[in-house]
Design a protein around this motif. Sequence first.
Motif, PDB file in Angstrom:
ATOM      1  N   ARG A  32      16.456  23.193  -6.988  1.00 51.04           N
ATOM      2  CA  ARG A  32      15.015  22.781  -6.930  1.00 51.04           C
ATOM      3  C   ARG A  32      15.145  22.174  -5.221  1.00 51.04           C
ATOM      4  N   PHE A  33      16.199  21.297  -5.160  1.00 50.92           N
ATOM      5  CA  PHE A  33      16.388  20.845  -3.848  1.00 50.92           C
ATOM      6  C   PHE A  33      16.516  21.678  -2.741  1.00 50.92           C
ATOM      7  N   TYR A  34      17.339  22.582  -2.937  1.00 52.16           N
ATOM      8  CA  TYR A  34      17.428  23.726  -1.936  1.00 52.16           C
ATOM      9  C   TYR A  34      16.367  24.508  -1.668  1.00 52.16           C
ATOM     10  N   GLU A  35      15.679  24.978  -2.619  1.00 52.35           N
ATOM     11  CA  GLU A  35      14.140  25.463  -2.559  1.00 52.35           C
ATOM     12  C   GLU A  35      13.395  24.676  -1.749  1.00 52.35           C
ATOM     13  N   ARG A  36      13.321  23.516  -1.834  1.00 51.99           N
ATOM     14  CA  ARG A  36      12.497  22.621  -1.254  1.00 51.99           C
ATOM     15  C   ARG A  36      12.718  22.724   0.114  1.00 51.99           C
TER      16      ARG A  36
END
Length: 150
Positions: free
Chosen positions: A132-136
């Motif tokens: 989720r962090f990388y997608e953000r």
Amino acid sequence: MGDLEIRPAVADDIPAIVGMLADDPLGSQRESPDDLTPYLAALERLSKDPNQHVVVAVREGRVVGTLQLTIVPGLSRKGATRSIIEAVRVHADERGSGLGTRFIEWAVDRSRSEGCQLVQLTSDATRTDAHRFYERLGFTASHVGFKLQL
């Protein structure tokens, strides 16, 4: 939050780096903080390679994060150069502070300055919070990765 410095890792940083690598369920199974010899040898090898950038984030004299950025010249994509971000770790005390974002932004900026056309990374399938962090940050889960343990 004090000033943050991102700089190349040195041998004196190895205990802190290995501590962060070992500080999660996956790392605790594969890292050996009791014997730093292989890590010191690896850092020496990496430091001699201009395409390898092992860096640490330091706040108030304390190592609070690490990552490795590898520059990979290639033939595909019309001879594009890409970078690979690996071994991203943020000290438990710093999680949620914005350090991870600053770290990835540093890696992307460095990749641009190295002439890269693509930045890629892998993340263990179990690290859903990291995904989720990388997608953000604009990364997309576009490929399926495979590994063969040797």
